[in-house]
Design a protein around this motif. Structure first.
Motif, PDB file in Angstrom:
ATOM      1  N   ALA A 296      55.079  34.343  40.746  1.00  0.00           N
ATOM      2  CA  ALA A 296      55.436  34.126  39.344  1.00  0.00           C
ATOM      3  C   ALA A 296      54.653  32.959  38.748  1.00  0.00           C
ATOM      4  O   ALA A 296      54.179  33.026  37.606  1.00  0.00           O
ATOM      5  N   LEU A 297      54.508  31.875  39.519  1.00  0.00           N
ATOM      6  CA  LEU A 297      53.740  30.728  39.045  1.00  0.00           C
ATOM      7  C   LEU A 297      52.278  31.094  38.806  1.00  0.00           C
ATOM      8  O   LEU A 297      51.685  30.732  37.788  1.00  0.00           O
ATOM      9  N   GLN A 298      51.696  31.824  39.749  1.00  0.00           N
ATOM     10  CA  GLN A 298      50.303  32.225  39.598  1.00  0.00           C
ATOM     11  C   GLN A 298      50.132  33.168  38.411  1.00  0.00           C
ATOM     12  O   GLN A 298      49.143  33.076  37.674  1.00  0.00           O
ATOM     13  N   ASN A 299      51.083  34.034  38.219  1.00  0.00           N
ATOM     14  CA  ASN A 299      51.006  34.978  37.097  1.00  0.00           C
ATOM     15  C   ASN A 299      51.047  34.258  35.750  1.00  0.00           C
ATOM     16  O   ASN A 299      50.434  34.714  34.776  1.00  0.00           O
ATOM     17  N   GLU A 300      51.781  33.145  35.677  1.00  0.00           N
ATOM     18  CA  GLU A 300      51.807  32.376  34.432  1.00  0.00           C
ATOM     19  C   GLU A 300      50.390  31.928  34.059  1.00  0.00           C
ATOM     20  O   GLU A 300      49.998  31.992  32.887  1.00  0.00           O
ATOM     21  N   PHE A 301      49.612  31.482  35.056  1.00  0.00           N
ATOM     22  CA  PHE A 301      48.244  31.048  34.797  1.00  0.00           C
ATOM     23  C   PHE A 301      47.337  32.242  34.504  1.00  0.00           C
ATOM     24  O   PHE A 301      46.495  32.190  33.605  1.00  0.00           O
ATOM     25  N   MET A 302      47.488  33.303  35.270  1.00  0.00           N
ATOM     26  CA  MET A 302      46.623  34.468  35.084  1.00  0.00           C
ATOM     27  C   MET A 302      46.817  35.121  33.723  1.00  0.00           C
ATOM     28  O   MET A 302      45.876  35.636  33.116  1.00  0.00           O
ATOM     29  N   ARG A 303      48.047  35.093  33.224  1.00  0.00           N
ATOM     30  CA  ARG A 303      48.345  35.729  31.941  1.00  0.00           C
ATOM     31  C   ARG A 303      48.143  34.791  30.760  1.00  0.00           C
ATOM     32  O   ARG A 303      48.256  35.202  29.600  1.00  0.00           O
TER      33      ARG A 303
END
Length: 339
Positions: A296-303
């Motif tokens: 979820a944390l990584q997805n915040e950056f990717m999105r």
């Protein structure tokens, strides 16, 4: 679907301005969800110093603790099995205060890990043999003379640290293989960089100049900043402004950090373990790396929709006046060295 996802991720990566960062991400993109290359093992949250700029003086809750041996060996063995071969043995405390730090270093080197350790060097003289096996030692030293050192490194002795660093350099002169050694200072408006460099550079391979920035903690999943308690620190701190286009943080993608309790936390800034991604006492390292919380944390950056970390210091840069002061200090060093 897989081809679409791959192309989407590559488009996002291409927008990252730093070429080195882009390359590192690409190398790891398709071997799992950003598998870490480094494991941070915070072996102790105990520290002998009370530095006025450190999060320990503002947000740390309760007395420090040492990591249990079983937790350490479980982390190392599982990281080794997964091919994670770099470790940092520090985050919130003074690593050399752990009673088994020498054994830990030898165990890691026997397993061919690249080992990095940071220390305030007050206890350096007790660990020469083990530290000589470390790949990279970072001295954290803020003072450019006795008075400034003993102010910024409260409870530490200028005479002790200088004697220890000199003695260790002499000890290493007889060693065939030596650690790389750097020394760092968190610069503010009053820092005398030229004096700092003149005092310490002769004992190290590199001098690093950082910037004293704000201290924060997480409250209910959000970052909250704390004012320095010390008036001198507040008065001399640089001013910062929001940066644009920040969409990467190595702590989220390339590193996994474990507190002394064995809990995986968001990063080394999370002194109190507010954002927990897993617990090595309950879950395997591989499962923690692939956990929904980390994804979820990584997805915040990717999105590009960063929420949890949106107020972190990485999203700030010096304002023009502060940058001019900082660069002016550095230019004095460069002129003396003929750079």
């Amino acid at each position: 679907m897989r081809k679409y996802l791959k192309n989407f991720l590559l488009r996002r990566v291409k927008k990252i301005g730093n070429a080195g960062v882009r390359d590192r991400i690409k190398k790891r993109l398709f071997g799992g969800l950003f598998f870490p290359s480094t494991i941070v093992i915070d072996v102790t949250s105990i520290c002998n110093a009370e530095c006025p700029f450190c999060p320990r003086t503002l947000v740390s809750s309760g007395p420090g603790v040492n990591m249990e041996d079983q937790v350490f060996y479980d982390l190392v063995d599982q990281a080794d099995h997964l091919g994670i071969k770099e470790t940092r043995l520090y985050a919130s405390g003074e690593s050399l205060l752990h009673p088994n730090i020498d054994k830990y270093i030898r165990y890691l080197k026997d397993k061919k890990f690249h080992v990095i350790i940071s220390t305030n060097a007050q206890f350096l003289d007790r660990h020469f043999e083990a530290l000589s096996k470390v790949d990279w030692i970072k001295y954290s030293i803020e003072g450019w003379d006795r008075k400034s050192y003993e102010y910024y490194r409260k409870n530490c002795s200028y005479d002790v640290v200088l004697s220890n660093i000199r003695a260790f350099k002499e000890y290493l002169s007889g060693q065939k293989i030596k650690p790389y050694i750097s020394i760092s200072v968190m610069v503010n408006r009053e820092t005398d960089i030229e004096k700092f460099n003149g005092l310490w550079s002769k004992y190290v391979d590199r001098v690093d100049y950082g910037k004293t920035m704000g201290v924060f903690d997480w409250e209910e999943g959000r970052i909250r900043y704390r004012d320095f308690k010390d008036e001198r620190c507040r008065a001399n701190m640089y001013s910062f402004q929001l940066r644009k286009n920040v969409d990467y943080c190595a702590n989220i993608f390339e590193t996994i950090t474990f507190s002394p309790s064995g809990k995986a936390v968001i990063c080394c800034q999370d002194f109190n373990g507010r954002i927990v991604l897993g617990d090595i006492k309950k879950t395997g390292l591989k499962e923690i790396i692939r956990s929904p919380a980390r994804r979820a944390l990584q997805n915040e950056f990717m999105r590009g929709s960063i929420d949890t970390c949106k107020d972190c210091v990485i999203f700030y840069e010096m304002d023009d006046r502060s940058r001019d002061d900082f660069n002016g200090k550095l230019s004095g060093i460069q002129k003396k060295e003929g750079v």
